[in-house]
Design a protein around this motif. Structure first.
Motif, PDB file in Angstrom:
ATOM      1  N   UNK A 164      -3.133   2.634  -2.419  1.00  0.00           N
ATOM      2  CA  UNK A 164      -2.306   3.050  -3.568  1.00  0.00           C
ATOM      3  C   UNK A 164      -2.268   1.921  -4.606  1.00  0.00           C
ATOM      4  N   UNK A 165      -2.119   0.687  -4.117  1.00  0.00           N
ATOM      5  CA  UNK A 165      -2.072  -0.468  -5.032  1.00  0.00           C
ATOM      6  C   UNK A 165      -3.393  -0.579  -5.784  1.00  0.00           C
ATOM      7  N   UNK A 166      -4.486  -0.397  -5.051  1.00  0.00           N
ATOM      8  CA  UNK A 166      -5.807  -0.495  -5.691  1.00  0.00           C
ATOM      9  C   UNK A 166      -5.938   0.569  -6.792  1.00  0.00           C
ATOM     10  N   UNK A 167      -5.521   1.776  -6.458  1.00  0.00           N
ATOM     11  CA  UNK A 167      -5.602   2.863  -7.439  1.00  0.00           C
ATOM     12  C   UNK A 167      -4.819   2.550  -8.704  1.00  0.00           C
ATOM     13  N   UNK A 168      -3.708   1.858  -8.522  1.00  0.00           N
ATOM     14  CA  UNK A 168      -2.847   1.545  -9.668  1.00  0.00           C
ATOM     15  C   UNK A 168      -3.232   0.214 -10.321  1.00  0.00           C
ATOM     16  N   UNK A 169      -4.224  -0.456  -9.721  1.00  0.00           N
ATOM     17  CA  UNK A 169      -4.674  -1.734 -10.282  1.00  0.00           C
ATOM     18  C   UNK A 169      -3.619  -2.810 -10.195  1.00  0.00           C
ATOM     19  N   UNK A 170      -2.942  -2.879  -9.070  1.00  0.00           N
ATOM     20  CA  UNK A 170      -1.900  -3.891  -8.900  1.00  0.00           C
ATOM     21  C   UNK A 170      -1.815  -4.339  -7.444  1.00  0.00           C
ATOM     22  N   UNK A 171      -0.898  -5.253  -7.173  1.00  0.00           N
ATOM     23  CA  UNK A 171      -0.729  -5.749  -5.801  1.00  0.00           C
ATOM     24  C   UNK A 171       0.258  -4.867  -5.041  1.00  0.00           C
ATOM     25  N   UNK A 172       0.155  -4.915  -3.708  1.00  0.00           N
ATOM     26  CA  UNK A 172       1.075  -4.117  -2.878  1.00  0.00           C
ATOM     27  C   UNK A 172       2.535  -4.486  -3.164  1.00  0.00           C
ATOM     28  N   UNK A 173       2.787  -5.763  -3.436  1.00  0.00           N
ATOM     29  CA  UNK A 173       4.193  -6.119  -3.678  1.00  0.00           C
ATOM     30  C   UNK A 173       4.707  -5.673  -5.054  1.00  0.00           C
ATOM     31  N   UNK A 174       3.847  -5.009  -5.817  1.00  0.00           N
ATOM     32  CA  UNK A 174       4.311  -4.400  -7.077  1.00  0.00           C
ATOM     33  C   UNK A 174       4.562  -2.900  -6.904  1.00  0.00           C
ATOM     34  N   UNK A 175       4.520  -2.429  -5.667  1.00  0.00           N
ATOM     35  CA  UNK A 175       4.734  -0.990  -5.420  1.00  0.00           C
ATOM     36  C   UNK A 175       6.170  -0.734  -4.997  1.00  0.00           C
ATOM     37  N   UNK A 176       6.697   0.421  -5.373  1.00  0.00           N
ATOM     38  CA  UNK A 176       7.985   0.873  -4.820  1.00  0.00           C
ATOM     39  C   UNK A 176       7.755   2.206  -4.114  1.00  0.00           C
ATOM     40  N   UNK A 177       8.151   2.251  -2.860  1.00  0.00           N
ATOM     41  CA  UNK A 177       7.974   3.452  -2.043  1.00  0.00           C
ATOM     42  C   UNK A 177       9.343   4.054  -1.773  1.00  0.00           C
ATOM     43  N   UNK A 178       9.439   5.364  -1.902  1.00  0.00           N
ATOM     44  CA  UNK A 178      10.709   6.030  -1.567  1.00  0.00           C
ATOM     45  C   UNK A 178      10.633   6.571  -0.153  1.00  0.00           C
ATOM     46  N   UNK A 179      11.684   6.343   0.600  1.00  0.00           N
ATOM     47  CA  UNK A 179      11.753   6.818   1.982  1.00  0.00           C
ATOM     48  C   UNK A 179      13.163   7.368   2.225  1.00  0.00           C
ATOM     49  N   UNK A 180      13.240   8.516   2.888  1.00  0.00           N
ATOM     50  CA  UNK A 180      14.561   9.042   3.265  1.00  0.00           C
ATOM     51  C   UNK A 180      15.199   8.085   4.273  1.00  0.00           C
ATOM     52  N   UNK A 181      16.443   7.742   4.047  1.00  0.00           N
ATOM     53  CA  UNK A 181      17.140   6.796   4.918  1.00  0.00           C
ATOM     54  C   UNK A 181      17.559   7.498   6.213  1.00  0.00           C
ATOM     55  N   UNK A 182      16.671   7.500   7.180  1.00  0.00           N
ATOM     56  CA  UNK A 182      16.929   8.156   8.462  1.00  0.00           C
ATOM     57  C   UNK A 182      16.441   7.245   9.597  1.00  0.00           C
TER      58      UNK A 182
END
Ligand code: VTB
Length: 352
Positions: A164-182
Motif C-alpha cells: 500500500x505504501x509503495x502504491x502511494x509512493x510513501x513510507x509505511x510509517x506515513x500510512x494510517x490504517x483504520x481498524x474496528x476496536x475489537x
C-alpha cells in the motif's frame, strides 16, 4: 427484456431516500437508544423508497422476512411495484428492475451516542449485481485507487502495508490504517504497529471507514479487519465507483471472533446454511467484482453525524441541511451533494 436502469436519474432518487433516513436518525442523535434510531431510519428509508420509479427488490436489508417488518431481504419496493399491483400486470416495460442493498443507519451506536461517522447508506444495481451476502462476519481489506491490484488478503499484514505504501509512493510509517476496536483484532493491531504504520481505532462503522480509504485527502489509507459481510457488499459497490478495491473472506470460526461461543451456531451449521445460499466454498476470497458484479451500480450515502467524508445533518429553525455522496459506475459522476431542505415560509434565509 425490461426497462433499462437510467443510473443518472435513479441516483438522485436514491439520494432522497438516504437524506430522509439520515434526517430522521439525526433527530434521535445522542438519545442513547440505538434501536429507536435504527427504527426511524428504516421507516423513513422505506417510505421514500416507494416513491422511486423502479421495480425494486431488497437483497441486503434489515434481516429475514420473519425478523424484520420493513426492508427485509426479498421485499419488493418502489413505485413500479405499487403500479404493478394496481394494474395486475408486471409493468417491467416502464420501470427498471433494481436490486438494492440498504443500511439505513450504519453505526447505530454512533448515532445513539452522538459520535462521528454514522451514515444512512445504500447501493443499487441491475438484477444480480450485488452479492446476496449472509449476515455474518467478513474479513476485509479496503484500499484506494493507488493501491488497487497490490493487496492480497492471504499475504501478511506487513507485506500488505509495504504494498500500500509503495502504491502511494510513501513510507509505511506515513500510512494510517483504520481498524474496528475489537478484541478479535489484537493480533492485527500488533502487526500494524510492528510494521510502523499509524492506526485509527474506531468503535463502529467500517463501511464509511472503507470509503474514506478510497478517497484521497481523508488521511486514511486502508481499512483492515473483521466487520459485517453486508457492509462489505455495500463497500464493494462504492469501490467500483471510486476505483478502489476490497478483498474479503467470510469468517465463521468462533475462535476468530470475540463472541460468546455458546451464542453462535456451530461452524458446520453455518457452512451448510451458506451452501443453501449457493456459497459452496466458504473460504473463498471475494474480489470487488465478486461482491458487486453489477455493471450499473449506484451508491448513495448521507451523513447522520459529522464524519471524515460527510457532514452530519444540521438543523436550523426553518429547515435542515444534509451532506451526501452519490455516485454511479456508468455516468462516472462522484457527487458531493449539499442539500437545504426548506421548511420555513417565503422569508426563509438560505445560507451559503
Ligand atoms: C460490524 C461493522 C459495522 O458493526 O458489522 C460491526 O461492519 C459489528 O461488529 O460497521 P461487532 O459485532 O463486533 O460489534 C458496525 O461497526 C456498525 O454497524
Amino acid at each position: 427484456m425490461g426497462y433499462e436502469i437510467q443510473t443518472e436519474h435513479l441516483s438522485l432518487d436514491f439520494l432522497r431516500v438516504c437524506e430522509a433516513a439520515a434526517i430522521e436518525a439525526a433527530k434521535t442523535m445522542g438519545q442513547g437508544d440505538r434501536k429507536y434510531s435504527d427504527h426511524v431510519a428504516v421507516e423513513a428509508m422505506r417510505t421514500v423508497m416507494d416513491t422511486v420509479p423502479m421495480l425494486g427488490r431488497i437483497v441486503i436489508g434489515e434481516g429475514e422476512r420473519d425478523e424484520a417488518p420493513m426492508l427485509y431481504i426479498g421485499e419488493e419496493v418502489g413505485e413500479g411495484v405499487r403500479a404493478a399491483r394496481e394494474k395486475g400486470e408486471p409493468c417491467d416495460e416502464i420501470y427498471p428492475e433494481v436490486d438494492i442493498a440498504v443500511d439505513p443507519l450504519e453505526g447505530t451506536n454512533l448515532c445513539a451516542l452522538g459520535a462521528n461517522n454514522a451514515i444512512a447508506v445504500l447501493a443499487a444495481s441491475e438484477r444480480g449485481g450485488l452479492l446476496n451476502a449472509p449476515d455474518i462476519y467478513m474479513d476485509k481489506i479496503v484500499v484506494g485507487p493507488s493501491s488497487r491490484g497490490l493487496i492480497d488478503i492471504n499475504a501478511s499484514v506487513t507485506n500488505n502495508l509495504a504494498a500500500i505504501a509503495k502504491g502511494l509512493g510513501r513510507e509505511v510509517n506515513d500510512l494510517t490504517v483504520i481498524v474496528l476496536d475489537r478484541t478479535r483484532h489484537r493480533k492485527l493491531i500488533q502487526e500494524v504497529r510492528d510494521a510502523g504504520a499509524r492506526i485509527r481505532l474506531i468503535s463502529d462503522g467500517d463501511l464509511s471507514a472503507g470509503i474514506s480509504a478510497a478517497v484521497a485527502g481523508t488521511n486514511i489509507h486502508a481499512l483492515m479487519g473483521i466487520g459485517g459481510a453486508p457492509e462489505g457488499v455495500i463497500t464493494a459497490a462504492a469501490m467500483k465507483c471510486l476505483n478502489g478495491e476490497i478483498q474479503a473472506r467470510l469468517v465463521f470460526d468462533p475462535e476468530r471472533l470475540d463472541v460468546d461461543k455458546n451464542k453462535v451456531p456451530p461452524q458446520e451449521e453455518v457452512v451448510s446454511r451458506l451452501k443453501e445460499m449457493g456459497i459452496d466454498d466458504p473460504n473463498k476470497v471475494y474480489s470487488t467484482d465478486d461482491l458487486a458484479p453489477g455493471k450499473k451500480i449506484i451508491f448513495a450515502a448521507t451523513g447522520v453525524t459529522d464524519g471524515a467524508l460527510l457532514r452530519g445533518v444540521r438543523f436550523f429553525g426553518a429547515g435542515k441541511r444534509t451532506h451526501s455522496l452519490v455516485m454511479t459506475t456508468e455516468s462516472r459522476h462522484i457527487r458531493f451533494v449539499d442539500t437545504v431542505h426548506v421548511e420555513g415560509g417565503p422569508d426563509t434565509v438560505i445560507r451559503f
